[in-house]
Write a protein that holds these residues in place. Structure first.
Motif, PDB file in Angstrom:
ATOM      1  N   ALA A  49      25.781 -15.426   0.546  1.00  0.00           N
ATOM      2  CA  ALA A  49      26.182 -16.787   0.180  1.00  0.00           C
ATOM      3  C   ALA A  49      25.369 -17.854   0.913  1.00  0.00           C
ATOM      4  CB  ALA A  49      27.667 -16.991   0.474  1.00  0.00           C
ATOM      5  N   ALA A  50      24.637 -17.457   1.960  1.00  0.00           N
ATOM      6  CA  ALA A  50      23.894 -18.418   2.773  1.00  0.00           C
ATOM      7  C   ALA A  50      22.632 -18.892   2.058  1.00  0.00           C
ATOM      8  CB  ALA A  50      23.526 -17.792   4.107  1.00  0.00           C
ATOM      9  N   LYS A  51      22.194 -20.099   2.376  1.00  0.00           N
ATOM     10  CA  LYS A  51      20.944 -20.626   1.831  1.00  0.00           C
ATOM     11  C   LYS A  51      19.736 -20.051   2.567  1.00  0.00           C
ATOM     12  CE  LYS A  51      22.955 -25.020   0.284  1.00  0.00           C
ATOM     13  NZ  LYS A  51      22.939 -26.494   0.450  1.00  0.00           N
ATOM     14  N   LYS A  52      19.899 -19.796   3.868  1.00  0.00           N
ATOM     15  CA  LYS A  52      18.806 -19.243   4.669  1.00  0.00           C
ATOM     16  C   LYS A  52      19.386 -18.313   5.726  1.00  0.00           C
ATOM     17  CE  LYS A  52      15.528 -22.018   5.956  1.00  0.00           C
ATOM     18  NZ  LYS A  52      14.795 -23.102   6.679  1.00  0.00           N
ATOM     19  N   VAL A  53      18.723 -17.174   5.929  1.00  0.00           N
ATOM     20  CA  VAL A  53      19.142 -16.215   6.945  1.00  0.00           C
ATOM     21  C   VAL A  53      17.982 -16.010   7.916  1.00  0.00           C
ATOM     22  CG1 VAL A  53      19.821 -13.829   7.419  1.00  0.00           C
ATOM     23  CG2 VAL A  53      20.766 -15.025   5.430  1.00  0.00           C
ATOM     24  N   ARG A  54      18.249 -16.207   9.199  1.00  0.00           N
ATOM     25  CA  ARG A  54      17.241 -16.016  10.236  1.00  0.00           C
ATOM     26  C   ARG A  54      17.681 -14.849  11.123  1.00  0.00           C
ATOM     27  NH1 ARG A  54      14.064 -21.056  10.240  1.00  0.00           N
ATOM     28  NH2 ARG A  54      12.690 -19.890  11.650  1.00  0.00           N
ATOM     29  N   VAL A  55      16.867 -13.816  11.190  1.00  0.00           N
ATOM     30  CA  VAL A  55      17.137 -12.665  12.047  1.00  0.00           C
ATOM     31  C   VAL A  55      16.361 -12.853  13.338  1.00  0.00           C
ATOM     32  CG1 VAL A  55      16.873 -10.176  12.317  1.00  0.00           C
ATOM     33  CG2 VAL A  55      17.580 -11.120  10.106  1.00  0.00           C
ATOM     34  N   VAL A  56      17.069 -12.955  14.460  1.00  0.00           N
ATOM     35  CA  VAL A  56      16.414 -13.213  15.738  1.00  0.00           C
ATOM     36  C   VAL A  56      16.496 -11.985  16.638  1.00  0.00           C
ATOM     37  CG1 VAL A  56      18.526 -14.302  16.640  1.00  0.00           C
ATOM     38  CG2 VAL A  56      16.329 -14.696  17.785  1.00  0.00           C
ATOM     39  N   THR A  57      15.370 -11.587  17.172  1.00  0.00           N
ATOM     40  CA  THR A  57      15.287 -10.507  18.144  1.00  0.00           C
ATOM     41  C   THR A  57      14.854 -11.103  19.479  1.00  0.00           C
ATOM     42  OG1 THR A  57      14.661  -8.908  16.438  1.00  0.00           O
ATOM     43  CG2 THR A  57      14.197  -8.310  18.717  1.00  0.00           C
ATOM     44  N   VAL A  58      15.634 -10.829  20.513  1.00  0.00           N
ATOM     45  CA  VAL A  58      15.320 -11.344  21.842  1.00  0.00           C
ATOM     46  C   VAL A  58      14.472 -10.317  22.574  1.00  0.00           C
ATOM     47  CG1 VAL A  58      16.247 -12.183  24.030  1.00  0.00           C
ATOM     48  CG2 VAL A  58      17.456 -12.680  21.894  1.00  0.00           C
ATOM     49  N   LEU A  59      13.263 -10.702  22.969  1.00  0.00           N
ATOM     50  CA  LEU A  59      12.322  -9.797  23.627  1.00  0.00           C
ATOM     51  C   LEU A  59      12.447  -9.884  25.145  1.00  0.00           C
ATOM     52  CD1 LEU A  59       9.162 -10.596  21.460  1.00  0.00           C
ATOM     53  CD2 LEU A  59      10.864  -8.784  21.098  1.00  0.00           C
ATOM     54  N   ASN A  60      12.047  -8.788  25.802  1.00  0.00           N
ATOM     55  CA  ASN A  60      12.036  -8.712  27.267  1.00  0.00           C
ATOM     56  C   ASN A  60      13.415  -8.927  27.874  1.00  0.00           C
ATOM     57  OD1 ASN A  60       9.194  -8.291  27.364  1.00  0.00           O
ATOM     58  ND2 ASN A  60       8.888 -10.499  27.046  1.00  0.00           N
ATOM     59  N   GLU A  61      14.432  -8.521  27.122  1.00  0.00           N
ATOM     60  CA  GLU A  61      15.798  -8.588  27.641  1.00  0.00           C
ATOM     61  C   GLU A  61      16.313  -7.176  27.880  1.00  0.00           C
ATOM     62  OE1 GLU A  61      20.006  -8.601  27.928  1.00  0.00           O
ATOM     63  OE2 GLU A  61      18.998  -7.871  26.120  1.00  0.00           O
ATOM     64  N   LYS A  62      15.979  -6.245  26.980  1.00  0.00           N
ATOM     65  CA  LYS A  62      16.286  -4.831  27.160  1.00  0.00           C
ATOM     66  C   LYS A  62      15.371  -4.036  26.245  1.00  0.00           C
ATOM     67  CE  LYS A  62      20.097  -4.888  23.800  1.00  0.00           C
ATOM     68  NZ  LYS A  62      21.539  -4.664  23.615  1.00  0.00           N
ATOM     69  N   GLY A  63      15.310  -2.740  26.462  1.00  0.00           N
ATOM     70  CA  GLY A  63      14.431  -1.903  25.657  1.00  0.00           C
ATOM     71  C   GLY A  63      14.875  -1.837  24.206  1.00  0.00           C
ATOM     72  N   LEU A  64      13.914  -1.977  23.286  1.00  0.00           N
ATOM     73  CA  LEU A  64      14.201  -1.905  21.865  1.00  0.00           C
ATOM     74  C   LEU A  64      13.421  -0.762  21.241  1.00  0.00           C
ATOM     75  CD1 LEU A  64      13.936  -5.699  20.939  1.00  0.00           C
ATOM     76  CD2 LEU A  64      16.033  -4.388  21.295  1.00  0.00           C
ATOM     77  N   ASP A  65      13.978  -0.183  20.195  1.00  0.00           N
ATOM     78  CA  ASP A  65      13.285   0.871  19.463  1.00  0.00           C
ATOM     79  C   ASP A  65      12.299   0.213  18.504  1.00  0.00           C
ATOM     80  OD1 ASP A  65      12.476   2.894  17.722  1.00  0.00           O
ATOM     81  OD2 ASP A  65      14.358   3.967  17.936  1.00  0.00           O
ATOM     82  N   ARG A  66      11.020   0.249  18.825  1.00  0.00           N
ATOM     83  CA  ARG A  66      10.014  -0.449  18.035  1.00  0.00           C
ATOM     84  C   ARG A  66       9.811   0.173  16.660  1.00  0.00           C
ATOM     85  NH1 ARG A  66       9.501  -5.225  20.633  1.00  0.00           N
ATOM     86  NH2 ARG A  66       9.401  -4.887  22.879  1.00  0.00           N
ATOM     87  N   LYS A  67      10.166   1.463  16.496  1.00  0.00           N
ATOM     88  CA  LYS A  67       9.933   2.128  15.216  1.00  0.00           C
ATOM     89  C   LYS A  67      10.891   1.638  14.143  1.00  0.00           C
ATOM     90  CE  LYS A  67      10.445   6.121  17.126  1.00  0.00           C
ATOM     91  NZ  LYS A  67      10.578   7.577  17.330  1.00  0.00           N
ATOM     92  N   HIS A  68      11.980   1.054  14.559  1.00  0.00           N
ATOM     93  CA  HIS A  68      12.972   0.554  13.600  1.00  0.00           C
ATOM     94  C   HIS A  68      13.124  -0.947  13.854  1.00  0.00           C
ATOM     95  CE1 HIS A  68      14.114   4.623  12.367  1.00  0.00           C
ATOM     96  NE2 HIS A  68      13.999   4.941  13.639  1.00  0.00           N
ATOM     97  N   SER A  69      12.193  -1.698  13.338  1.00  0.00           N
ATOM     98  CA  SER A  69      12.087  -3.106  13.688  1.00  0.00           C
ATOM     99  C   SER A  69      12.882  -4.008  12.757  1.00  0.00           C
ATOM    100  CB  SER A  69      10.618  -3.520  13.637  1.00  0.00           C
ATOM    101  OG  SER A  69      10.135  -3.378  12.309  1.00  0.00           O
ATOM    102  N   ALA A  70      12.831  -5.304  13.083  1.00  0.00           N
ATOM    103  CA  ALA A  70      13.478  -6.296  12.242  1.00  0.00           C
ATOM    104  C   ALA A  70      12.867  -6.337  10.854  1.00  0.00           C
ATOM    105  CB  ALA A  70      13.366  -7.667  12.910  1.00  0.00           C
ATOM    106  N   GLU A  71      11.595  -5.963  10.738  1.00  0.00           N
ATOM    107  CA  GLU A  71      10.962  -5.921   9.412  1.00  0.00           C
ATOM    108  C   GLU A  71      11.678  -4.943   8.485  1.00  0.00           C
ATOM    109  OE1 GLU A  71       7.946  -7.763  12.001  1.00  0.00           O
ATOM    110  OE2 GLU A  71       9.300  -6.038  12.212  1.00  0.00           O
ATOM    111  N   GLU A  72      12.113  -3.831   9.028  1.00  0.00           N
ATOM    112  CA  GLU A  72      12.838  -2.851   8.209  1.00  0.00           C
ATOM    113  C   GLU A  72      14.205  -3.392   7.797  1.00  0.00           C
ATOM    114  OE1 GLU A  72      11.590  -0.039   6.967  1.00  0.00           O
ATOM    115  OE2 GLU A  72       9.725  -0.776   7.863  1.00  0.00           O
ATOM    116  N   LEU A  73      14.845  -4.127   8.698  1.00  0.00           N
ATOM    117  CA  LEU A  73      16.117  -4.758   8.357  1.00  0.00           C
ATOM    118  C   LEU A  73      15.908  -5.781   7.249  1.00  0.00           C
ATOM    119  CD1 LEU A  73      19.131  -5.350   8.815  1.00  0.00           C
ATOM    120  CD2 LEU A  73      18.442  -6.995  10.580  1.00  0.00           C
TER     121      LEU A  73
END
Length: 277
Positions: free
Chosen positions: A180-204
């Motif tokens: 229902a939203a006009k715009k959706v922004r997916v934010v990933t905070v870097l250098n806060e904790k370890g993230l799995d790079r193989k499953h990135s925000a691009e895949e989401l």
């Protein structure tokens, strides 16, 4: 699954829920084409018998006065809800339930388990929010008590994404709002904790695109700041109307251990937040 059955919890004691929360909740139900039910508790404060026996002069009268205050607040809130809902044309129902002070949390959890989404106001008593978020098994939309200049709109919705189970659950639960939203922004905070790079925000983003949702991807460097502070600055800079995030924590005998962002944003939500656990 679309949100078709929404619960709004209203607080009658010690201070009543602001009417602005009622208006925002009805606005959400109207935008989603959902039925909304409001529940307010007429609270009866419980005091140990040895206090009432005379140890504190005038205490029974004080207790009766507080119960009358709660009763009036509950009736006024339900009347405001009924009027707002009727004016908006949404399907609605309302109820006032009498309960003792220690029964309120269980009552709210029981009601929330039977609805698609629960809308609740920010509370100075964090037990209310925590009990429903961690006990309902359903998504919770928390609304700030500070009056807004306009009712809640689904213009820009921000999604906090870190590839955790809680974040994934929150995104899934929030699909109807994201659609229902006009715009959706997916934010990933870097250098806060370890993230799995193989499953990135691009895949989401690819996943959400299959729901017809256009996504803007953002990455923000924490630079040593607490994640709650980072997210608060992000939603302010992008004028977000709503934040979607996983609720991190676990409970044991109702002693909740919360993640930093959950604790920070729950205690003083700067905007409406959809929590999911």
């Amino acid at each position: 699954m679309a949100f078709k059955d929404i619960l709004l919890t209203l607080t009658s004691y010690p201070e009543p829920t602001p009417v602005s929360v009622v208006e925002n909740a009805v606005s959400v139900a109207s935008s989603l084409g959902a039925h909304i039910a409001a529940v307010a508790c007429e609270m009866h404060v419980q005091v140990p018998g040895h206090f009432i026996s005379g140890a504190v002069v005038g205490l029974p009268g004080v207790i009766a006065g507080e119960a009358a205050k709660s009763r009036k607040n509950a009736k006024d809130l339900i009347a405001a809800f009924d009027a707002t809902a009727a004016k908006s044309g949404v399907s609605y129902e309302s109820m006032i339930q009498k309960c003792k002070s220690f029964e309120v949390l269980d009552l709210l959890v029981e009601h929330s388990r039977l609805r698609d989404l629960t809308i609740m106001p920010e509370s100075n008593d964090r037990w209310y929010a925590e009990a429903v978020i961690f006990g309902s098994g359903r998504p919770i939309l928390m609304l700030p008590q500070n009056p807004r200049s306009r009712t809640l709109q689904l213009g820009t919705v921000a999604v906090a994404w870190d590839f955790s189970r809680a974040a994934a659950r929150a995104v899934s639960d929030a699909i109807p709002l994201l659609e229902a939203a006009k715009k959706v922004r997916v934010v990933t905070v870097l250098n806060e904790k370890g993230l799995d790079r193989k499953h990135s925000a691009e895949e989401l983003s690819k996943n959400l695109s299959r729901h017809g949702i256009d996504v803007v991807l953002d990455r923000v460097d924490a630079r040593g700041r607490p994640i709650g502070e980072v997210l608060e600055a992000f939603v302010a800079s992008h004028a977000a109307d709503l934040l979607v995030m996983g609720a991190y924590g676990h409970s044991r005998l109702r002693e909740f251990v919360l993640g930093g962002a959950t604790k920070s944003l729950m205690s003083r939500p700067p905007l409406p937040i959809l929590f999911s656990h």
